[in-house]
Design a protein around this motif. Structure first.
Motif, PDB file in Angstrom:
ATOM      1  N   UNK A 290      23.367  -7.502 -27.936  1.00 31.01           N
ATOM      2  CA  UNK A 290      23.513  -7.708 -29.371  1.00 31.01           C
ATOM      3  C   UNK A 290      22.742  -6.703 -30.187  1.00 31.01           C
ATOM      4  N   UNK A 291      23.236  -6.402 -31.374  1.00 30.23           N
ATOM      5  CA  UNK A 291      22.525  -5.497 -32.275  1.00 30.23           C
ATOM      6  C   UNK A 291      22.955  -5.776 -33.715  1.00 30.23           C
ATOM      7  N   UNK A 292      22.253  -5.162 -34.647  1.00 31.10           N
ATOM      8  CA  UNK A 292      22.518  -5.383 -36.059  1.00 31.10           C
ATOM      9  C   UNK A 292      23.561  -4.417 -36.598  1.00 31.10           C
ATOM     10  N   UNK A 293      24.447  -4.919 -37.459  1.00 27.47           N
ATOM     11  CA  UNK A 293      25.456  -4.071 -38.102  1.00 27.47           C
ATOM     12  C   UNK A 293      25.510  -4.441 -39.587  1.00 27.47           C
ATOM     13  N   UNK A 294      26.312  -3.729 -40.323  1.00 26.61           N
ATOM     14  CA  UNK A 294      26.422  -3.980 -41.763  1.00 26.61           C
ATOM     15  C   UNK A 294      27.334  -5.159 -42.062  1.00 26.61           C
ATOM     16  N   UNK A 295      27.312  -5.582 -43.323  1.00 24.35           N
ATOM     17  CA  UNK A 295      28.079  -6.746 -43.738  1.00 24.35           C
ATOM     18  C   UNK A 295      29.571  -6.601 -43.515  1.00 24.35           C
ATOM     19  N   UNK A 296      30.105  -5.386 -43.739  1.00 25.22           N
ATOM     20  CA  UNK A 296      31.559  -5.223 -43.655  1.00 25.22           C
ATOM     21  C   UNK A 296      32.031  -5.241 -42.198  1.00 25.22           C
ATOM     22  N   UNK A 297      31.208  -4.676 -41.276  1.00 23.81           N
ATOM     23  CA  UNK A 297      31.569  -4.737 -39.849  1.00 23.81           C
ATOM     24  C   UNK A 297      31.503  -6.184 -39.350  1.00 23.81           C
ATOM     25  N   UNK A 298      30.462  -6.920 -39.825  1.00 28.39           N
ATOM     26  CA  UNK A 298      30.321  -8.312 -39.410  1.00 28.39           C
ATOM     27  C   UNK A 298      31.519  -9.119 -39.869  1.00 28.39           C
ATOM     28  N   UNK A 299      31.938  -8.858 -41.098  1.00 28.71           N
ATOM     29  CA  UNK A 299      33.091  -9.578 -41.638  1.00 28.71           C
ATOM     30  C   UNK A 299      34.348  -9.231 -40.837  1.00 28.71           C
ATOM     31  N   UNK A 300      34.453  -7.965 -40.433  1.00 27.70           N
ATOM     32  CA  UNK A 300      35.603  -7.546 -39.612  1.00 27.70           C
ATOM     33  C   UNK A 300      35.619  -8.307 -38.290  1.00 27.70           C
ATOM     34  N   UNK A 301      34.442  -8.477 -37.675  1.00 22.72           N
ATOM     35  CA  UNK A 301      34.358  -9.232 -36.415  1.00 22.72           C
ATOM     36  C   UNK A 301      34.763 -10.687 -36.648  1.00 22.72           C
ATOM     37  N   UNK A 302      34.299 -11.263 -37.776  1.00 24.93           N
ATOM     38  CA  UNK A 302      34.697 -12.633 -38.110  1.00 24.93           C
ATOM     39  C   UNK A 302      36.218 -12.730 -38.278  1.00 24.93           C
ATOM     40  N   UNK A 303      36.836 -11.624 -38.695  1.00 25.91           N
ATOM     41  CA  UNK A 303      38.285 -11.590 -38.884  1.00 25.91           C
ATOM     42  C   UNK A 303      39.028 -11.314 -37.572  1.00 25.91           C
ATOM     43  N   UNK A 304      38.266 -11.108 -36.489  1.00 26.40           N
ATOM     44  CA  UNK A 304      38.898 -10.870 -35.185  1.00 26.40           C
ATOM     45  C   UNK A 304      39.041  -9.420 -34.816  1.00 26.40           C
ATOM     46  N   UNK A 305      38.357  -8.519 -35.548  1.00 20.83           N
ATOM     47  CA  UNK A 305      38.436  -7.083 -35.244  1.00 20.83           C
ATOM     48  C   UNK A 305      37.222  -6.676 -34.397  1.00 20.83           C
ATOM     49  N   UNK A 306      37.361  -5.636 -33.592  1.00 23.55           N
ATOM     50  CA  UNK A 306      36.206  -5.191 -32.804  1.00 23.55           C
ATOM     51  C   UNK A 306      35.259  -4.293 -33.601  1.00 23.55           C
ATOM     52  N   UNK A 307      34.043  -4.160 -33.106  1.00 22.13           N
ATOM     53  CA  UNK A 307      33.114  -3.149 -33.612  1.00 22.13           C
ATOM     54  C   UNK A 307      33.370  -1.889 -32.788  1.00 22.13           C
ATOM     55  N   UNK A 308      33.378  -0.739 -33.428  1.00 21.62           N
ATOM     56  CA  UNK A 308      33.604   0.507 -32.684  1.00 21.62           C
ATOM     57  C   UNK A 308      32.285   1.243 -32.540  1.00 21.62           C
ATOM     58  N   UNK A 309      32.015   1.734 -31.307  1.00 20.11           N
ATOM     59  CA  UNK A 309      30.805   2.534 -31.111  1.00 20.11           C
ATOM     60  C   UNK A 309      31.096   3.659 -30.147  1.00 20.11           C
ATOM     61  N   UNK A 310      30.317   4.737 -30.270  1.00 16.97           N
ATOM     62  CA  UNK A 310      30.403   5.819 -29.295  1.00 16.97           C
ATOM     63  C   UNK A 310      29.788   5.307 -27.999  1.00 16.97           C
TER      64      UNK A 310
END
Length: 960
Positions: A290-310
């Motif tokens: 787990x790690x910290x992300x911004x509000x818009x990424x968190x909201x995207x995850x709540x919407x069922x979208x993934x977080x993208x990382x290198x």
């Protein structure tokens, strides 16, 4: 699950009713060499593979981590989300608005819920309106139709008779105190009735009245938001709200929410989390990615979208050797942190392995993981092992759940084996830390940066006596270095000499202490008392626990009476000794020190030790860990070699050495886990189940749709879904757009996003004033994140914004049709009324800085259709797409200057019916100039989101 990897689903051998993806079998030999943290990314990609958001190539890229690290972007679908109230409010307001939009478009609003489990802790809104000195009236900054909070009768603090402090002739006698109900435990009475000291006036104050009034203000000021959260907890599935005043430490709250292994309808998968809280990384100490992300990424995850990382590098931190018996948890944590800071782990994962890992308690691990910002890593991961399982048992996991957890993690090779024969993963690089090299230090005698190894303390103090007066030296003549000054105190004669300890303060503050180190001081005191050791009565001893968490450790473990017996009575909870708030030394002692020119010492576990700060006649001051403070108090001098000299004489005239009474790490861990952790989680579980009286009584609607209060200035239905239709329209051409702002290089999210207090001359202030609020009632942008009207007005309202149209820093721009210079919002509002689209021109690295949800939402609501920049910060670029703004980039070597643009032209951008990643678009200006730009859509998913008008509308259409 709808994954193409379904054939990899198996039954758990020991519990055949439980199913899981056997990623270990799927990945084969490659999987066995992966770091544990990468195995978790692989499992997530296999389980969530749908061919669109997560593709089979993503899973294979993660499996090929050894060659693909740093070269590919991969999606990660965390198992859950953690929000705090400031970032949670805009997310939940968006879900409420989405329900409304889905209903309006003919869909079923009940279907609109977060796609993954979300825990929202309401713990960031408490303000200190009432200090412990003067209780003053504070404004009711509600806005909207608010009822005042119900009148509460404050608890009256009942004074009780307390004996004067042990041997302290300067004590003024009994202090008045209130029943604060801080903790429950066998010796809690020792601490519950202790006075809270006002840090400014050093007078005891009745705490409960103050706390109650602050809580009353919290429920008053935030009533609207709290009612909205209460409504959210009733109507949305997949969300749980942890109400205010749940108490206990923040990290324990996060840990309480941890599952380690999810069991959803008998389907098992690992726990993982993203959160908007800076402490999110601490869960990696429990084996949870787990790690910290911004509000818009968190909201995207709540919407069922993934977080993208290198796909990150993983630095293996090998812990070897055995911890010195005198090294405390803090010594270990700070030493490992220092090694990682020197190892350049910025932007990488860190993973711990080696024989030394099992010597660290879960408290140590979560503290190290929590300090990621100190050394720049994304996260610091400790795989689950036997130490973790033992901790989970005390944290309230039942036997059946523990058995399934262990069996599953072993089946997918996510359980770390302590045996040296077990094969370690391969890492990008390895950093070695020898635990044997970690030895305890003290700091002093004049500056906190001058560290002295405890085993060198005696010789170092001798050197200080010899040295010239300066940063360390006292310049005492050789013939006077062994002077002894006899002194009569309370009918007994004592002998003072250079190095004698006259102040010993156990303080829990900042990073110098964690609760387990305070517990070590208590266990050392217990063993010392049982051995017959005492502290000389003239030594000014004190104990200031600092927080309710430390109080819990001390009371539930039963060590307080022993600390008290040695003179370490609780003096209060404010800043005391380290800011110089120490009761004066007995007059006889002061006179003796001055007459003999004695270099007397103070030893404290605080953070400040400047010369003379504790007392003008105490010239040498050392910072030490709490157990060492107790040890030096018993010894009565710093001129001691703990290895060869006894602390004192115990019962039957027996010499007692420090090693005889120092608690072992095993003893410490046992007491910590069995007494403290278990009672802490039991208390937290009760609080979670009972809820909070005010929260339970708080009324909130139960309707499917939220009944928006049109007069509210805190919560408003945003306009993100105003044009929601069942089918997305193809991208519309942007015709004759004006430039809203012409910006330079390195424009940060702080320049864009509303933050901090609301300036009286700002557009947001004008809006709030029009709603009948006074400047005292404005509150902050953070508190008003649920009101898009305030946040839109606060976008680009930073006074340091440098717009090239204006020529100096100011949140202003030019409205070109009228030629007026206006606030950015006012100009944007005029353009929208005239039906004129706007764009932003910018230089390099547009959107630098921390992720802020309103840095994308704000420009969208201002009517910005596209940003045209030389380059972007990666996260901000994806956030612009996620809200429906096109990120366009000048071709290499081109910028507004080379193209001869002034920004005063009008721009037309034609989008073809079918977009493709990184395609070239033509832009035509009103002066006839045509030039090409790159549309920065990196993949088909981003194109789909953009065509849908951003992720919010994309998800809303799925509910239709």
């Amino acid at each position: 699950p709808g994954s193409p990897y379904q054939p990899a689903i198996e039954a758990l051998e020991s519990h055949p009713e439980k199913k899981f993806y056997n990623v270990s079998k799927l990945g084969g030999a490659k999987y066995d060499t992966l770091p544990y943290s990468i195995r978790l990314l692989f499992e997530s990609s296999v389980r969530n593979c749908d061919g669109f958001l997560v593709k089979e190539t993503d899973a294979m890229n993660i499996l090929d981590w050894k060659t693909k690290q740093n070269h590919v972007e991969v999606p990660f679908c965390p198992a859950r989300v953690v929000l705090q109230d400031f970032t949670g409010i805009p997310a939940m307001v968006d879900f409420a608005a989405m329900r409304e939009a889905v209903r309006n478009a003919g869909g079923d609003p009940v279907k609109v819920n977060p796609a993954c489990p979300t825990d929202l802790t309401v713990d960031h809104s408490l303000q200190i309106d009432f200090s412990k000195c003067a209780i003053q009236n504070a404004p009711n900054a509600g806005g909207g139709e608010q009822k005042p909070p119900a009148k509460l009768s404050p608890l009256k603090a009942q004074p009780r008779k307390l004996p004067p402090c042990r041997g302290h002739s300067g004590c003024r006698g009994a202090c008045s105190a209130g029943e604060s109900g801080r903790s429950s435990g066998p010796f809690s009475a020792q601490i519950e009735n202790t006075p809270i000291l006002c840090p400014f006036h050093l007078q005891p104050v009745p705490e409960p009245e103050t706390v109650l009034k602050n809580q009353e203000m919290e429920f008053g000021r935030n009533r609207e938001r709290l009612q909205f959260f209460k409504w959210s907890s009733k109507v949305f599935k997949n969300i749980s709200i942890i109400p205010p005043e749940t108490g206990t430490a923040h990290q324990v709250n996060l840990e309480y929410l941890s599952r380690v292994v999810f069991d959803v309808k008998d389907f098992l998968h690992p726990d993982s989390v993203v959160g908007t809280d800076s402490h999110t990384t601490m869960v990696n100490g429990l084996g949870i990615l787990g790690w910290g992300v911004g509000g818009i990424e968190t909201e995207a995850v709540m919407l069922g979208m993934p977080v993208t990382l290198t796909l990150p590098e993983v630095v293996g931190c090998e812990l070897t050797g055995t911890v010195s018996p005198f090294a405390t948890s803090i010594d270990i944590v700070l030493s490992i942190t220092k090694h990682l800071r020197q190892a350049d782990v910025g932007g990488k994962f860190v993973e711990f392995f080696g024989s030394g890992v099992s010597q660290l308690s879960v408290a140590d691990r979560t503290t190290i993981a929590n300090m990621c910002p100190e050394y720049g890593a994304i996260l610091s991961f400790f795989p689950v092992d036997n130490v973790t399982l033992k901790h989970l048992k005390h944290a309230g996991f039942d036997k059946a759940k523990l058995e399934v957890t262990e069996a599953y993690l072993k089946a997918v090779k996510l359980f770390r084996n302590d045996e040296s024969s077990s094969r370690e993963p391969e890492y990008s690089q390895v950093v070695q830390v020898s635990l044997s090299s970690i030895i305890p230090y003290v700091s002093g005698p004049k500056r906190s940066q001058d560290r002295v190894a405890v085993n060198n303390m005696k010789s170092d103090f001798q050197a200080c006596l010899n040295e010239k007066s300066g940063v360390k030296g006292f310049q005492i003549a050789a013939e006077k270095q062994n002077d002894i000054v006899p002194v009569q105190y309370e009918g007994n004669e004592y002998k003072l000499s250079h190095g004698c300890v006259v102040i010993a303060a156990v303080i829990s503050c900042t990073n110098n202490c964690n609760p387990s180190v305070m517990l070590a001081a208590g266990l050392l005191a217990k063993k010392a008392v049982e051995a017959g050791l005492v502290v000389k009565p003239y030594i000014r001893t004190s104990l200031s626990p600092g927080s309710g968490m430390v109080t819990h450790y001390l009371s539930s473990s039963g060590v307080l009476p022993y600390l008290s017996k040695l003179g370490f009575e609780v003096v209060g909870y404010g800043c005391s000794t380290c800011v110089g708030n120490t009761a004066p030394l007995p007059e006889a002692i002061r006179n003796a020190i001055k007459q003999g020119d004695i270099i007397a010492c103070g030893v404290l576990s605080g953070t400040k030790n400047f010369e003379g700060r504790l007392c003008d006649c105490v010239r040498a001051n050392y910072l030490a860990s709490p157990p060492l403070v107790v040890a030096y108090a018993i010894a009565g001098t710093v001129r001691i070699d703990f290895d060869t000299e006894p602390l004192g004489t115990g019962f039957n005239g027996k010499s007692i050495y420090l090693r005889d009474i120092w608690p072992t790490r095993q003893e410490l861990h046992t007491v910590e886990e069995e007494c403290v952790i278990s009672s802490m989680f039991k208390e937290l579980k009760e609080k979670m189940e009972k809820g909070n009286k005010r929260w339970n009584l708080l009324e909130a609607p139960e309707s499917t749709l939220f009944p928006w209060d049109l007069k509210s200035t805190y919560i408003r239905c945003p306009s993100f879904f105003d044009k929601l239709a069942k089918e997305p329209v193809s991208p519309q051409a942007v015709e004759n757009a004006h430039v809203l702002l012409y910006l330079g290089d390195s424009v940060t999210t702080d320049h864009i996003s509303p933050a901090g207090s609301i300036a009286r001359s700002s557009a947001a202030a004008k809006y709030l004033t029009s709603k009948g609020l006074t400047p005292r009632e404005f509150n902050s942008y953070g508190a008003r994140r649920g009101n898009d009207a305030v946040m839109t007005r606060g976008t680009f309202a930073n006074i340091k914004l440098l717009n090239k149209f204006i020529g100096k820093p100011a949140p202003k721009t030019i409205h070109f049709p009228s030629g007026q210079t206006l606030d950015v919002f006012e100009a944007a509002e005029l353009y929208q009324k005239e039906g004129i689209p706007v764009i932003i021109l910018a230089g390099k690295k547009y959107g630098l800085g921390s992720s802020r949800d309103w840095a994308a939402k704000g420009p969208f609501l201002l009517g910005v259709k596209a940003v045209l920049a030389e380059s972007y910060e990666k996260v901000h670029r994806s956030q612009l797409i996620g809200i429906g703004i096109a990120p366009l980039q000048f071709r290499p070597g081109e910028n507004p200057s080379t193209l001869g643009l002034t920004g005063r032209e009008q721009f037309s951008i034609l989008f073809p019916p079918e977009l493709s990643p990184r395609m070239t678009l033509d832009i035509k200006t009103s002066t006839g100039k045509v030039f090409s730009v790159i549309a920065l859509f990196e993949n088909n998913m981003e194109i789909t989101l953009y065509k849908n008008g951003g992720s919010l509308n994309f998800v809303a259409r799925r509910f239709l």
